[in-house]
Design an enzyme around this catalytic site. Structure first.
Site, PDB file in Angstrom:
ATOM      1  N   ARG A 140      30.629  34.950  31.435  1.00 55.61           N
ATOM      2  CA  ARG A 140      30.233  35.650  30.211  1.00 55.61           C
ATOM      3  C   ARG A 140      29.209  34.853  29.411  1.00 55.61           C
ATOM      4  NH1 ARG A 140      36.367  36.040  28.411  1.00 55.61           N
ATOM      5  NH2 ARG A 140      36.480  36.133  30.679  1.00 55.61           N
ATOM      6  N   LYS A 192      39.489  24.601  38.357  1.00 58.35           N
ATOM      7  CA  LYS A 192      40.350  25.527  39.101  1.00 58.35           C
ATOM      8  C   LYS A 192      41.250  24.747  40.060  1.00 58.35           C
ATOM      9  CE  LYS A 192      37.203  29.502  39.333  1.00 58.35           C
ATOM     10  NZ  LYS A 192      38.071  30.444  38.611  1.00 58.35           N
TER      11      LYS A 192
HETATM   12  N1  BES Z   1      34.621  33.679  38.904  1.00 58.51           N
HETATM   13  C1  BES Z   1      35.842  33.750  38.208  1.00 58.51           C
HETATM   14  C2  BES Z   1      36.566  35.081  38.396  1.00 58.51           C
HETATM   15  C3  BES Z   1      37.030  35.424  39.791  1.00 58.51           C
HETATM   16  C4  BES Z   1      38.336  35.253  40.146  1.00 58.51           C
HETATM   17  C5  BES Z   1      36.163  35.977  40.719  1.00 58.51           C
HETATM   18  C6  BES Z   1      38.768  35.593  41.410  1.00 58.51           C
HETATM   19  C7  BES Z   1      36.577  36.317  41.982  1.00 58.51           C
HETATM   20  C8  BES Z   1      37.891  36.133  42.335  1.00 58.51           C
HETATM   21  C9  BES Z   1      35.597  33.573  36.711  1.00 58.51           C
HETATM   22  O1  BES Z   1      34.536  32.780  36.356  1.00 58.51           O
HETATM   23  C10 BES Z   1      36.809  32.949  36.135  1.00 58.51           C
HETATM   24  O2  BES Z   1      37.068  31.820  36.447  1.00 58.51           O
HETATM   25  N2  BES Z   1      37.515  33.677  35.312  1.00 58.51           N
HETATM   26  C11 BES Z   1      38.664  33.176  34.681  1.00 58.51           C
HETATM   27  C12 BES Z   1      38.540  33.558  33.228  1.00 58.51           C
HETATM   28  C13 BES Z   1      39.484  32.846  32.321  1.00 58.51           C
HETATM   29  C14 BES Z   1      39.237  31.377  32.302  1.00 58.51           C
HETATM   30  C15 BES Z   1      39.358  33.429  30.951  1.00 58.51           C
HETATM   31  C16 BES Z   1      39.860  33.830  35.345  1.00 58.51           C
HETATM   32  O3  BES Z   1      39.740  34.938  35.859  1.00 58.51           O
HETATM   33  O4  BES Z   1      40.927  33.220  35.359  1.00 58.51           O
HETATM   34 MN    MN Z   2      35.082  30.729  36.217  1.00 62.40          MN
END
Ligand code: BES
Ligand code: MN
Ligand code: ZN
Length: 522
Positions: A370, A296
């Site tokens: 997931r 990230k």
């Molecule tokens: N934990 C994150 C989602 C999230 C985002 C929670 C903002 C709280 C606030 C999740 O694991 C994630 O990183 N999701 C990705 C999914 C993508 C890689 C398909 C996302 O939301 O970008």
């Molecule tokens: Mn994630």
């Protein structure tokens, strides 16, 4: 970690109560009638004896201090001997309702606002307009005031190394005006509100705790200790047990961290109920989400310490269930891992064999939630629950689509309708979303059974991809729901109503309301 706020009922004159503050309600005036003059501020029921003690000057004086009766408003007035308590606090309740009492959520927020405004005050009495024939029967107004006041009084202890003289203690004791303080039903509501508030407190505190203090084995231990104390059946699978059980998704995500993953199982069984309906709860427990190799951006990454909000909510809900003792069986499965970057981390392109044997092709290690949830869902379905409720901070797409306050619901249509009603009744909004076939088609893998996200990491229908992936692991015939709480589980803005800054405790109260619904209606 339970609430330390003393909760009591009173039916005596609020003007003569020996407390530090009395909270009353004020309604905004109507449009003023034919002459166009704005009407006078309206004192809500509960405030009568205080109004009398102020000789008719209470409304005009509050108006002079700026009170308009708008929802969210808090106006403090020194009583200067007119009543026993030294302080009157007027909370805005909006226009006078046509029914007997304001909506539960209006009361809940007003009580929360008052409790927050009164930190530093030891004992507070609430003399707000309550009613027995509330329009939403599952949330009588007493429950709303008791919950709102306690939730507004939450404070995270934090880690300041020196005492903070300017920091005032949360309200210490709350008493609430009712028609009959000896009424057993009212006492039961108060007990319930204390249990529910304790569950929300526990969730908020886990969510607010930094990830270095709460790595997977530590979170699993804390849940196990609290659940054991509550009288729940507890089982913790460590890394070795996860390997023996074929939990490939949980292991893959946990691989990159030195703090190894866990799967916590909690069970509640009702006494004296033959063949109770079985509910499974599942909560995402990523103690920190760096994104892994698909790392990230660093901006805002700290917020990923809250990526275990689903786990915190489910564990806390179970502890509340143990105290509330509904006539249903509830099992919780809480997968816990830390999504880190290291030489042992899983990679994009990896094919992971999940529990139950399905093969998943990983495209993005940041879609880790997931992966751990799928294993937990498979495990939960092995016990043939009638309902399966899973909650997770799963996608940034939820926040884009529905914002910070409204959770995304995906799953079996009839269950989503019940969940939405349950959420509305407790002030936790949620909205049903579809699981379109064309998005499932974009998740076909060339080499495995399914892609973990859409091919080419296509962002469209982002939140729905998560729901579609999870559905693959739900056994036929199980009514299921996925509750995406990425936004609603954490409040990064200022406190408002009964929400304090940080963890919110969503969706604990929705889950408890749904469990009540199932206990009543099957
Ligand atoms: N934990 C994150 C989602 C999230 C985002 C929670 C903002 C709280 C606030 C999740 O694991 C994630 O990183 N999701 C990705 C999914 C993508 C890689 C398909 C996302 O939301 O970008
Ligand atoms: Mn994630
Ligand atoms: Zn995550």
């Amino acid at each position: 970690m339970a609430t330390s706020i003393a909760l009591t009922l009173f039916d005596t004159d609020p003007a003569e109560l020996a407390v530090d503050a009395v909270v009353i309600g004020v309604h905004s005036p109507g449009d003023g009638g034919a002459d166009g003059e704005p009407g006078e501020l309206l004192l809500a029921s509960g405030a009568e004896s205080i109004a009398a003690a102020f000789d008719g000057k209470l409304g005009p004086t509050l108006a002079l201090l700026g009170a308009t009766g708008a929802a969210g408003e808090v106006t403090k007035l020194a009583a200067l001997g007119a009543i026993t308590a030294p302080l009157v606090v007027a909370v805005g309740l909006g226009p006078e309702p046509t029914g007997a009492a304001p909506a539960a959520e209006t009361l809940r927020r007003a009580a929360g606002n008052a409790a927050r405004a009164l930190s530093g005050t030891a004992a507070v009495a609430f003399a707000l307009p309550l009613s027995d024939d509330d329009s939403v029967p599952s949330t009588p107004s007493l429950r709303a005031v008791a919950e709102g006041a306690q939730l507004g009084a939450y404070r995270f202890a934090g880690y300041k190394s020196k005492p903070q003289p300017s920091r005032r203690e949360p309200v210490g004791a709350i008493s609430i005006l009712v028609a009959d303080a000896k009424d057993a039903a009212a006492a039961a509501e108060l007990d319930r509100a204390a249990i529910v508030a304790a569950a929300v407190y526990r969730t908020r505190t886990w969510v607010n705790t930094p990830a270095n203090e709460l790595r997977p084995p530590v979170l699993a231990d804390q849940i196990a200790v609290a659940a054991t104390d509550a009288g729940l059946e507890v089982e913790v699978l460590d890394e070795k047990a996860l390997r023996e059980g074929g939990y490939g998704g949980i292991l893959a995500v946990g691989e990159g961290s030195e703090a190894k993953p866990r799967l916590v199982r909690l069970a509640y069984r009702p006494a004296g109920v033959d063949d109770p309906v079985k509910i499974a709860l599942i909560g995402k427990g990523i103690t920190f989400d760096t994104g892994g190799v698909s790392i990230k951006p660093s901006q805002g990454m700290w917020e990923m310490k809250t990526d275990m909000a689903g786990a915190a909510a489910v564990a806390s809900t179970m502890i509340a269930v143990a105290a509330l003792k509904p006539g249903v069986a509830v099992d919780a499965y809480i997968p816990i891992a830390e999504n880190m970057v290291s030489g042992s981390a899983y990679r994009p392109g990896d094919v992971v064999t999940m529990r139950g044997g399905k093969r998943v092709e990983v495209l993005n290690t940041d879609a880790e939630g997931r992966m751990i949830l799928a294993d937990a869902i498979t495990r939960a379905c092995e016990e043939s629950p009638k309902y399966l409720l899973e909650t997770s901070t799963l996608t940034g797409g939820q926040v884009i689509a529905l914002g910070k306050k409204i959770s995304g619901l995906m799953g079996t249509e009839s269950l989503l309708a019940r969940l939405k009603t349950a959420g509305d009744s407790v002030g936790e909004q949620a909205w049903p979303m579809p699981l379109p076939d064309d998005i499932r088609k974009t998740m076909e893998s060339d080499v495995a059974d399914i892609l973990q996200v859409s091919a080419g990491m296509e962002r469209s229908g982002h939140m729905l991809q998560g729901g579609i992936f999870l559905r693959e692991f739900v056994a036929d015939g199980v009514d299921w729901a996925h509750i995406d709480i990425a936004g609603p589980s954490f409040s990064s803005g200022e406190a408002s109503g009964y929400l304090t800054k940080g963890g919110t405790g969503v969706p604990v109260r929705t889950l408890l309301a749904l469990i009540d619904d199932v206990a009543e209606n099957g």
